[in-house]
Design a protein around this motif. Structure first.
Motif, PDB file in Angstrom:
ATOM      1  N   GLY A  30       0.812  -1.203   0.000  1.00  0.00           N
ATOM      2  CA  GLY A  30       0.000   0.000   0.000  1.00  0.00           C
ATOM      3  C   GLY A  30       0.845   1.251   0.000  1.00  0.00           C
ATOM      4  N   THR A  43       0.775   4.014  -3.171  1.00  0.00           N
ATOM      5  CA  THR A  43       0.399   5.423  -3.011  1.00  0.00           C
ATOM      6  C   THR A  43       1.579   6.347  -3.259  1.00  0.00           C
ATOM      7  OG1 THR A  43      -0.888   6.910  -1.609  1.00  0.00           O
ATOM      8  CG2 THR A  43       0.830   5.643  -0.527  1.00  0.00           C
ATOM      9  N   SER A  56      -1.708   4.654   7.425  1.00  0.00           N
ATOM     10  CA  SER A  56      -1.314   5.927   6.822  1.00  0.00           C
ATOM     11  C   SER A  56      -0.696   6.865   7.854  1.00  0.00           C
ATOM     12  CB  SER A  56      -2.519   6.595   6.151  1.00  0.00           C
ATOM     13  OG  SER A  56      -2.141   7.804   5.534  1.00  0.00           O
ATOM     14  N   ASP A  60     -14.983   1.924  -1.031  1.00  0.00           N
ATOM     15  CA  ASP A  60     -14.652   3.332  -0.746  1.00  0.00           C
ATOM     16  C   ASP A  60     -13.802   3.486   0.518  1.00  0.00           C
ATOM     17  OD1 ASP A  60     -16.550   2.678   1.121  1.00  0.00           O
ATOM     18  OD2 ASP A  60     -17.903   4.350   0.674  1.00  0.00           O
ATOM     19  N   TYR A  61     -13.404   2.395   1.127  1.00  0.00           N
ATOM     20  CA  TYR A  61     -12.546   2.452   2.308  1.00  0.00           C
ATOM     21  C   TYR A  61     -11.098   2.424   1.843  1.00  0.00           C
ATOM     22  CZ  TYR A  61      -9.958   0.558   6.321  1.00  0.00           C
ATOM     23  OH  TYR A  61      -9.035   0.337   7.309  1.00  0.00           O
ATOM     24  N   GLU A  62     -10.413   3.541   1.985  1.00  0.00           N
ATOM     25  CA  GLU A  62      -9.037   3.676   1.516  1.00  0.00           C
ATOM     26  C   GLU A  62      -8.071   3.604   2.693  1.00  0.00           C
ATOM     27  OE1 GLU A  62      -8.708   7.223  -0.797  1.00  0.00           O
ATOM     28  OE2 GLU A  62      -9.808   6.378  -2.506  1.00  0.00           O
ATOM     29  N   GLY A  70      -6.093   6.915  -2.200  1.00  0.00           N
ATOM     30  CA  GLY A  70      -6.345   6.310  -3.501  1.00  0.00           C
ATOM     31  C   GLY A  70      -6.182   4.809  -3.545  1.00  0.00           C
ATOM     32  N   MET A  71      -5.911   4.173  -2.401  1.00  0.00           N
ATOM     33  CA  MET A  71      -5.656   2.735  -2.388  1.00  0.00           C
ATOM     34  C   MET A  71      -6.552   2.036  -1.367  1.00  0.00           C
ATOM     35  SD  MET A  71      -3.434   2.207  -4.665  1.00  0.00           S
ATOM     36  CE  MET A  71      -2.875   3.546  -5.742  1.00  0.00           C
ATOM     37  N   ASN A  72      -7.369   1.090  -1.863  1.00  0.00           N
ATOM     38  CA  ASN A  72      -8.226   0.332  -0.951  1.00  0.00           C
ATOM     39  C   ASN A  72      -7.682  -1.085  -0.754  1.00  0.00           C
ATOM     40  OD1 ASN A  72      -9.008  -1.171  -3.213  1.00  0.00           O
ATOM     41  ND2 ASN A  72     -10.931  -0.053  -3.486  1.00  0.00           N
ATOM     42  N   ASP A 130      -7.090  -3.145  -4.000  1.00  0.00           N
ATOM     43  CA  ASP A 130      -5.902  -2.705  -4.733  1.00  0.00           C
ATOM     44  C   ASP A 130      -4.642  -3.331  -4.144  1.00  0.00           C
ATOM     45  OD1 ASP A 130      -7.421  -0.965  -6.356  1.00  0.00           O
ATOM     46  OD2 ASP A 130      -7.270   0.647  -4.873  1.00  0.00           O
TER      47      ASP A 130
END
Length: 565
Positions: A284, A288, A348, A544-546, A550-552, A555
């Motif tokens: 991840g 990103t 994050s 829609d949970y990132e 931009g990365m879920n 991905d």
């Protein structure tokens, strides 16, 4: 009818088994509901109370325990209670219900009261309460000064360096003596006389006692358990199969492993997915890029970021070899990363805030308490708080680490098998080489029960394939750092037609570590009308949970490298 094995304190073999029925579980008192202590519970809609139960359900003359209980009222037409345990062992049900009332009501359909409690050995409201073996943090720190209990284990290259192996094994006699002495300290502490009445079997019987008072002695018992709470659940459904109502077990502990092995022996198997989750974090971060992950450089892939992490660990290792009082050891860094494997929602902030500070500390460019954000996390990194991070709380009157986790795990454990600390260390070396390169050497995990002097008067060791009054629902993430999918598959296989297993295509600890409308709908349908999805159903995490910008989850799973970390 369930069977227990009874063993008085210090007995090295089980005494005779005796039949035990749900009808025998009687509390003899009622719950007087009232306002909760505002220093602990800030939601005034919640009610709190106490229930007295026998310390020993087979010998009521021993005395009474007192359970601290919390209740969230159903939002719809009430159909009864759902009993909830958040895990641990040692987590407080009272605090978790206060913090997560809305989520618990939602996943159970809002038609049940949510009832939880602080089990024996937890907190200072239930009695027997929190287990302390030292009078203060200072005493604990002095006792373990100069040992790996405070610094962690130092190793590089997945424990392939013979010098690292030799250094660790040379400490085995010292650490065995320390752990044996701690066991005696616990036995002679104010908690000592209660240690044989703490454990999962007693917790199951306590739950049945609460259910008898609230819903009646013949009513089905509904239960939601997560993490260690699934061990309570698997014992409950097999100890009292005729009382099983609607039961959800999420993030499963393997009941066979815990019934047949010392708990310390199970941890390597529990970490089989940990390095893959670490690889997901790196993936991840790489996807990103540096704009969303400060740990990445332009053009980095997951393996490049891992190389930077390994270099950081080596720098910390070299510094520790030169000066044992460095502000951050490689063990500290591994412990920080280990905590991130549980909750990807934090990834994050970790890579953008805490990780850069860790790098600065190791490079000597910043003190360990540089920022408020890092100080908050540093409780998990500071050696003096290391055990506190692993085994939970201190109390207002005693700031030493709690030994509740040890007390519960070891109360449930099989009798001592003659395991030495050298055996333990060799297991850690093997786990680091063969199971989890990143996290096999975490220390301490204070559940090496050969050195604990007490077993519970009641332990359940199976069978785990009883015919249940109602089918139950078992849930697991694809990748869980401590309760891996194979454990859920084992329990589901044991229960056969009486269990349905659903999998969430995600990583983290229990399915609540990521949002999934699919999983929520399965839980709600089961709890409200008994509808069970097909066995083997797979749910995806909400798109829609990132996790990173931009990365879920999908991905990350789709782009993880096949190369081992």
């Amino acid at each position: 009818m369930a069977y227990y094995s009874f063993a008085p304190i210090l007995l090295l073999a089980f005494a005779s088994t005796t039949p035990y029925t749900a009808a025998s579980v009687r509390s003899g008192s009622q719950i007087q509901w009232g306002a909760c202590d505002p220093s602990v519970v800030n939601d005034t809609s919640l009610s709190c109370g106490f229930l007295e139960v026998p310390l020993d359900y087979q010998d009521p003359l021993v005395g009474r325990a007192r359970l601290a209980i919390i209740k969230a009222n159903a939002t719809g037409e009430r159909r009864g209670s759902v009993f909830f345990n958040p895990g641990g062992p040692g987590n407080t049900g009272i605090q978790v219900v206060n913090d997560n009332k809305e989520e618990l009501l939602e996943v159970t359909g809002g038609v049940y009261d949510i009832v939880s409690w602080d089990p024996r050995g937890v907190g200072n409201r239930t009695s027997p309460g929190e287990v302390f073996c030292f009078d203060s943090l200072a005493e604990y720190s002095t006792f373990f000064n100069g040992t790996i209990e405070l610094t962690g284990i130092e190793e590089t290259g997945n424990f392939t360096d013979p010098a690292d192996v030799q250094v660790l094994l040379e400490q085995a006699p010292i650490m065995q003596e320390k752990y044996e002495e701690v066991g005696q300290k616990c036995l002679h502490s104010s908690s000592g006389k209660f240690l044989k009445y703490i454990g999962t079997a007693a917790t199951v019987c306590d739950m049945v006692s609460i259910a008898n008072v609230l819903d009646g002695p013949e009513a089905p018992i509904n239960y939601l358990g997560r993490s260690y709470g699934t061990l309570i659940g698997s014992w409950f459904v097999n100890m009292f199969p005729e009382r099983v109502g609607r039961v959800i077990l999420d993030g499963v502990f393997d009941p066979i492993a815990f019934a047949t092995q010392e708990p310390g022996s199970t941890f390597s198997g529990q970490r089989v997915s940990a390095d893959t989750i670490y690889k997901a974090l790196l993936t991840g971060c790489a996807l990103t890029g540096p704009s969303g992950c400060a740990a990445a450089s332009e053009g980095d892939g997951p393996l490049d970021i891992d190389a930077e992490v390994q270099a950081l660990l080596k720098t910390a290792y070299d510094a520790t070899k030169d000066n044992s009082s460095v502000p951050m050891t490689p063990g500290d860094i591994r412990l920080a990363l280990w905590g991130e494997m549980y909750f990807p929602v934090d990834w994050s902030s970790f890579v953008n805030e805490e990780y850069p500070q860790i790098v600065q500390i190791v490079d000597g460019e910043a003190p360990a308490n540089k920022s408020r954000a890092f100080r908050k996390r540093s409780n998990n990194l500071n050696p003096l708080h290391r055990r506190k991070a692993l085994v939970k709380r201190s109390s207002e009157s005693n700031d030493s680490p709690s030994y509740t986790t040890s007390a519960i795990y070891c109360a449930d454990s099989i009798d001592p098998q003659g395991t030495t600390m050298e055996d333990v260390f060799k297991g850690i070396i093997s786990a680091t080489r063969n199971v989890s390169h990143m996290f096999g050497s975490l220390w301490p995990f204070p559940v090496y029960c050969s050195f604990w002097p007490v077993r519970s008067v009641e332990r359940y060791q199976g069978p785990f394939n009883k015919k249940l009054a109602n089918k139950i629902l078992i849930a697991s993430n694809l990748l869980d750092p401590i309760t891996p999918l194979p454990a859920a598959e084992t329990l589901a296989g044991l229960l056969g037609q009486d269990a349905v297993l659903v999998r969430q295509n995600s990583f983290g600890h229990t399915t609540v570590s990521a949002p999934s409308a699919c999983m929520n709908e399965i839980f709600i349908a089961y709890m409200t009308n008994g509808t069970l999805t097909a066995n083997g159903t797979v749910c995806e995490v909400d798109a829609d949970y990132e996790i990173f910008a931009g990365m879920n989850t999908a991905d990350i799973l789709a782009n993880m490298p096949s190369t081992d970390i």
